[in-house]
Write an enzyme that holds these catalytic residues in place. Structure first.
Site, PDB file in Angstrom:
ATOM      1  N   CYS A  89       0.916  -2.331  15.583  1.00  0.00           N
ATOM      2  CA  CYS A  89       0.899  -2.008  14.152  1.00  0.00           C
ATOM      3  C   CYS A  89       0.212  -3.099  13.345  1.00  0.00           C
ATOM      4  O   CYS A  89       0.525  -4.283  13.506  1.00  0.00           O
ATOM      5  CB  CYS A  89       2.337  -1.816  13.662  1.00  0.00           C
ATOM      6  SG  CYS A  89       2.452  -1.482  11.891  1.00  0.00           S
ATOM      7  N   SER A  94      12.088   5.960   7.854  1.00  0.00           N
ATOM      8  CA  SER A  94      11.711   5.709   9.251  1.00  0.00           C
ATOM      9  C   SER A  94      12.079   4.282   9.617  1.00  0.00           C
ATOM     10  O   SER A  94      11.811   3.350   8.865  1.00  0.00           O
ATOM     11  CB  SER A  94      10.200   5.932   9.398  1.00  0.00           C
ATOM     12  OG  SER A  94       9.794   5.613  10.701  1.00  0.00           O
ATOM     13  N   CYS A 147      -1.167   5.805   9.862  1.00  0.00           N
ATOM     14  CA  CYS A 147       0.000   5.055  10.316  1.00  0.00           C
ATOM     15  C   CYS A 147      -0.417   3.764  10.979  1.00  0.00           C
ATOM     16  O   CYS A 147      -1.297   3.748  11.831  1.00  0.00           O
ATOM     17  CB  CYS A 147       0.761   5.829  11.396  1.00  0.00           C
ATOM     18  SG  CYS A 147       1.536   7.291  10.842  1.00  0.00           S
ATOM     19  N   CYS A 196       5.850  -7.381   7.058  1.00  0.00           N
ATOM     20  CA  CYS A 196       6.930  -6.895   7.918  1.00  0.00           C
ATOM     21  C   CYS A 196       7.318  -7.996   8.891  1.00  0.00           C
ATOM     22  O   CYS A 196       6.468  -8.775   9.316  1.00  0.00           O
ATOM     23  CB  CYS A 196       6.481  -5.655   8.686  1.00  0.00           C
ATOM     24  SG  CYS A 196       7.817  -4.855   9.604  1.00  0.00           S
ATOM     25  N   ASN A 219      -3.648   5.096  16.263  1.00  0.00           N
ATOM     26  CA  ASN A 219      -4.778   4.696  15.431  1.00  0.00           C
ATOM     27  C   ASN A 219      -5.163   3.271  15.784  1.00  0.00           C
ATOM     28  O   ASN A 219      -4.350   2.369  15.598  1.00  0.00           O
ATOM     29  CB  ASN A 219      -4.387   4.711  13.946  1.00  0.00           C
ATOM     30  CG  ASN A 219      -4.009   6.096  13.502  1.00  0.00           C
ATOM     31  OD1 ASN A 219      -4.740   7.045  13.736  1.00  0.00           O
ATOM     32  ND2 ASN A 219      -2.848   6.219  12.893  1.00  0.00           N
ATOM     33  N   GLU A 265       0.816  -1.208   0.000  1.00  0.00           N
ATOM     34  CA  GLU A 265       0.000   0.000   0.000  1.00  0.00           C
ATOM     35  C   GLU A 265       0.854   1.263   0.000  1.00  0.00           C
ATOM     36  O   GLU A 265       1.958   1.287   0.530  1.00  0.00           O
ATOM     37  CB  GLU A 265      -0.940  -0.028   1.210  1.00  0.00           C
ATOM     38  CG  GLU A 265      -1.934  -1.166   1.055  1.00  0.00           C
ATOM     39  CD  GLU A 265      -2.955  -1.268   2.173  1.00  0.00           C
ATOM     40  OE1 GLU A 265      -4.077  -1.701   1.887  1.00  0.00           O
ATOM     41  OE2 GLU A 265      -2.653  -0.930   3.325  1.00  0.00           O
ATOM     42  N   GLY A 279       6.553  -2.395   6.088  1.00  0.00           N
ATOM     43  CA  GLY A 279       7.914  -2.920   6.066  1.00  0.00           C
ATOM     44  C   GLY A 279       8.919  -2.086   6.833  1.00  0.00           C
ATOM     45  O   GLY A 279       8.634  -0.973   7.273  1.00  0.00           O
ATOM     46  N   GLU A 280      10.098  -2.667   7.010  1.00  0.00           N
ATOM     47  CA  GLU A 280      11.194  -1.993   7.694  1.00  0.00           C
ATOM     48  C   GLU A 280      12.267  -1.650   6.644  1.00  0.00           C
ATOM     49  O   GLU A 280      12.970  -2.539   6.170  1.00  0.00           O
ATOM     50  CB  GLU A 280      11.749  -2.914   8.787  1.00  0.00           C
ATOM     51  CG  GLU A 280      13.064  -2.470   9.406  1.00  0.00           C
ATOM     52  CD  GLU A 280      13.070  -1.019   9.893  1.00  0.00           C
ATOM     53  OE1 GLU A 280      12.131  -0.589  10.585  1.00  0.00           O
ATOM     54  OE2 GLU A 280      14.043  -0.296   9.548  1.00  0.00           O
ATOM     55  N   CYS A 336       5.682  -5.439  15.674  1.00  0.00           N
ATOM     56  CA  CYS A 336       5.363  -4.418  16.681  1.00  0.00           C
ATOM     57  C   CYS A 336       3.892  -4.614  17.068  1.00  0.00           C
ATOM     58  O   CYS A 336       3.033  -4.783  16.198  1.00  0.00           O
ATOM     59  CB  CYS A 336       5.577  -3.013  16.113  1.00  0.00           C
ATOM     60  SG  CYS A 336       7.289  -2.693  15.655  1.00  0.00           S
ATOM     61  N   CYS A 350       3.601   8.433   1.168  1.00  0.00           N
ATOM     62  CA  CYS A 350       4.048   7.454   2.161  1.00  0.00           C
ATOM     63  C   CYS A 350       4.153   6.118   1.427  1.00  0.00           C
ATOM     64  O   CYS A 350       3.167   5.633   0.881  1.00  0.00           O
ATOM     65  CB  CYS A 350       3.027   7.406   3.296  1.00  0.00           C
ATOM     66  SG  CYS A 350       3.347   6.104   4.495  1.00  0.00           S
ATOM     67  N   SER A 373      11.226   5.252  15.108  1.00  0.00           N
ATOM     68  CA  SER A 373       9.962   4.951  15.789  1.00  0.00           C
ATOM     69  C   SER A 373      10.313   4.511  17.200  1.00  0.00           C
ATOM     70  O   SER A 373      10.651   3.360  17.432  1.00  0.00           O
ATOM     71  CB  SER A 373       9.229   3.830  15.051  1.00  0.00           C
ATOM     72  OG  SER A 373       8.830   4.277  13.782  1.00  0.00           O
ATOM     73  N   LEU A 374      10.259   5.452  18.121  1.00  0.00           N
ATOM     74  CA  LEU A 374      10.748   5.191  19.480  1.00  0.00           C
ATOM     75  C   LEU A 374       9.637   4.606  20.360  1.00  0.00           C
ATOM     76  O   LEU A 374       9.740   3.497  20.855  1.00  0.00           O
ATOM     77  CB  LEU A 374      11.299   6.500  20.051  1.00  0.00           C
ATOM     78  CG  LEU A 374      12.051   6.443  21.360  1.00  0.00           C
ATOM     79  CD1 LEU A 374      13.233   5.499  21.297  1.00  0.00           C
ATOM     80  CD2 LEU A 374      12.546   7.850  21.741  1.00  0.00           C
ATOM     81  N   HIS A 375       8.600   5.386  20.573  1.00  0.00           N
ATOM     82  CA  HIS A 375       7.361   4.943  21.242  1.00  0.00           C
ATOM     83  C   HIS A 375       7.486   4.609  22.726  1.00  0.00           C
ATOM     84  O   HIS A 375       6.475   4.520  23.419  1.00  0.00           O
ATOM     85  CB  HIS A 375       6.702   3.767  20.517  1.00  0.00           C
ATOM     86  CG  HIS A 375       6.513   3.991  19.051  1.00  0.00           C
ATOM     87  ND1 HIS A 375       6.152   5.205  18.523  1.00  0.00           N
ATOM     88  CD2 HIS A 375       6.652   3.154  17.996  1.00  0.00           C
ATOM     89  CE1 HIS A 375       6.072   5.100  17.199  1.00  0.00           C
ATOM     90  NE2 HIS A 375       6.373   3.884  16.856  1.00  0.00           N
TER      91      HIS A 375
HETATM   92  N1  SAH Z   1       9.267  -0.049  10.128  1.00  0.00           N
HETATM   93  C1  SAH Z   1       9.432   1.376  10.015  1.00  0.00           C
HETATM   94  C2  SAH Z   1       8.558   1.952   8.962  1.00  0.00           C
HETATM   95  C3  SAH Z   1       7.080   1.842   9.203  1.00  0.00           C
HETATM   96  S1  SAH Z   1       6.645   3.369   9.759  1.00  0.00           S
HETATM   97  C4  SAH Z   1       9.237   2.007  11.364  1.00  0.00           C
HETATM   98  O1  SAH Z   1       8.840   1.318  12.293  1.00  0.00           O
HETATM   99  O2  SAH Z   1       9.524   3.177  11.524  1.00  0.00           O
HETATM  100  C5  SAH Z   1       5.131   3.364  10.357  1.00  0.00           C
HETATM  101  C6  SAH Z   1       5.017   4.426  11.417  1.00  0.00           C
HETATM  102  O3  SAH Z   1       3.701   4.357  11.921  1.00  0.00           O
HETATM  103  C7  SAH Z   1       5.939   4.130  12.572  1.00  0.00           C
HETATM  104  O4  SAH Z   1       6.339   5.249  13.288  1.00  0.00           O
HETATM  105  C8  SAH Z   1       5.034   3.274  13.414  1.00  0.00           C
HETATM  106  O5  SAH Z   1       5.509   3.142  14.686  1.00  0.00           O
HETATM  107  C9  SAH Z   1       3.748   4.046  13.281  1.00  0.00           C
HETATM  108  N2  SAH Z   1       2.577   3.246  13.641  1.00  0.00           N
HETATM  109  C10 SAH Z   1       2.446   1.919  13.531  1.00  0.00           C
HETATM  110  N3  SAH Z   1       1.247   1.529  14.000  1.00  0.00           N
HETATM  111  C11 SAH Z   1       0.611   2.644  14.408  1.00  0.00           C
HETATM  112  C12 SAH Z   1      -0.682   2.895  14.964  1.00  0.00           C
HETATM  113  N4  SAH Z   1      -1.534   1.911  15.188  1.00  0.00           N
HETATM  114  N5  SAH Z   1      -1.021   4.174  15.248  1.00  0.00           N
HETATM  115  C13 SAH Z   1      -0.140   5.182  14.998  1.00  0.00           C
HETATM  116  N6  SAH Z   1       1.072   5.011  14.466  1.00  0.00           N
HETATM  117  C14 SAH Z   1       1.447   3.755  14.171  1.00  0.00           C
END
Ligand code: SAH
Length: 357
Positions: A124, A200, A342, A117, A299, A97, A168-169, A121, A110, A223-225
């Protein structure tokens, strides 16, 4: 690696020099190679028939030996907020997508870097899909071309930014992502600016170091979180083998080489990572390397394990960071009604269609 489909080679796996060679071997001038290269990349031709400055004989000759594995739009949805999402069908049937996110001052594409992937996570939607394969440079490039055309055709504006935040990563498909970015930025490709491209990553320390060694000119986002290993391990299994200390060191190396400020993405989850205590931990991590923070609204992806943080708490969280000298912006999510936001990219429409069919 050259993939042969029906004994035909995907011509976009060849370099300009290889293309020139092919023509010279056929007794043709080398500049024909350049012409074909421009059709393939600059003009995004999807068939040899379009190459009108080549004779029909030459076009037929190319057709016998080569194919162009371009991606096709499977379906396209436009959100209430004007975000556009599409699934793209790859030549071997897989779907990925891509999304166009229009804003006042920019048009952002995007794009995906892998089918599925491998990182799982917990928050996601793409994380629930198996990683099937890496995308080729051409498949990444094609997404940008399609999305660029939507920006022009739907909104009359040029594409300004690209983020590798689809499926994907990207750093686990390193060489293809690098090759795609090269083509996207070169004048004989799309001629876009490196500064407007953001890759990212979920945090693959070794590959972040490699980005530094390769002295890349595009932007990096992490993507720290969560800013403690304990919490990050709970939501991102990749953290178990790439601790915050290792990722932090890799980022320092990256910054020393590139002098490019890093963006930390931080999804705010209710009752998990959005307290002032968490902001303090994040602040400490931000001291490692020049960075800004994007706080992202969560989301929902369907399983109900996580909830969106309260906006008041998000505001207090950001205010704390700002007060202590770290720039923090809240990113409201876009395209939610069509699952384009995202973490929502998981070929849902296609799955539904499969179930129905
Ligand atoms: N694998 C890479 C690229 C994917 S980026 C990475 O992790 O950065 C996708 C972005 O959306 C990342 O910052 C991820 O953490 C964020 N994301 C994933 N699931 C999400 C969700 N349910 N709500 C908001 N952001 C989300």
């Amino acid at each position: 690696m050259i993939s042969k489909i029906l004994n035909k080679i995907d011509i976009r796996e060849l370099t300009l020099d290889e293309l020139k060679d092919i023509f010279v071997k056929k007794g043709q001038p080398a500049f024909r190679g350049k012409q074909v290269y421009e059709w393939l990349w600059k003009k995004s031709a999807t068939s040899f028939d379009e190459m009108s400055n080549l004779s029909i004989e030459l076009r037929n000759l190319l057709n016998e030996e080569f194919c162009i594995n371009h991606i096709k739009v499977q379906d396209k949805q436009v959100s209430e907020d004007r975000t556009i999402k599409s699934s793209f069908r790859l030549h071997d049937g897989f779907l990925v997508e891509g999304v166009l996110i229009p804003a006042e001052d920019r048009m952002t594409a995007c794009v995906s870097s892998q089918v599925g992937c491998s990182l799982t996570c917990k928050f996601c939607a793409t994380g629930t899909m198996k990683r099937e394969r890496n995308l080729t440079p051409a498949e990444i490039y094609d997404q940008v071309v399609h999305i660029k055309n939507w920006a022009q055709n739907h909104y009359g504006k040029p594409l300004t930014n690209i983020v590798f935040m689809g499926m994907g990563e990207p750093l686990l498909n390193y060489s293809n992502v690098m090759a795609a970015i090269k083509k996207i930025t070169l004048p004989e490709g799309l001629g876009m600016s490196n500064e407007r491209i953001t890759v990212s990553t979920a945090g693959i320390a070794k590959m972040i170091e490699k980005l530094g060694d390769d002295n890349v000119k595009f932007r990096l986002a992490l993507s720290l979180h969560a800013a403690s290993d304990e919490k990050r391990n709970m939501i991102m299994p990749i953290n178990e083998s790439n601790s915050l200390e290792a990722v932090g060191k890799a980022l320092q190396h990256f910054y020393n080489k590139t002098k490019s400020r890093i963006t930390f993405e931080y999804i705010a989850f209710k009752d998990f990572n959005e307290s002032i205590e968490d902001a303090k931990m994040l602040l400490k991590f931000c001291k490692k390397v020049p960075a800004k923070v994007n706080v992202i609204e969560y989301n929902p992806t369907g399983d109900g394990q996580f909830e969106k943080a309260d906006s008041k708490k998000i505001d207090a969280f950001c205010a704390y960071l700002e007060k202590n000298g770290v720039k923090a912006t809240v990113r409201r999510s876009r395209g939610k009604d069509i699952d384009a936001a995202c973490g929502q990219l998981a070929n849902k429409k296609h799955d539904d269609a499969l179930m129905e069919g």
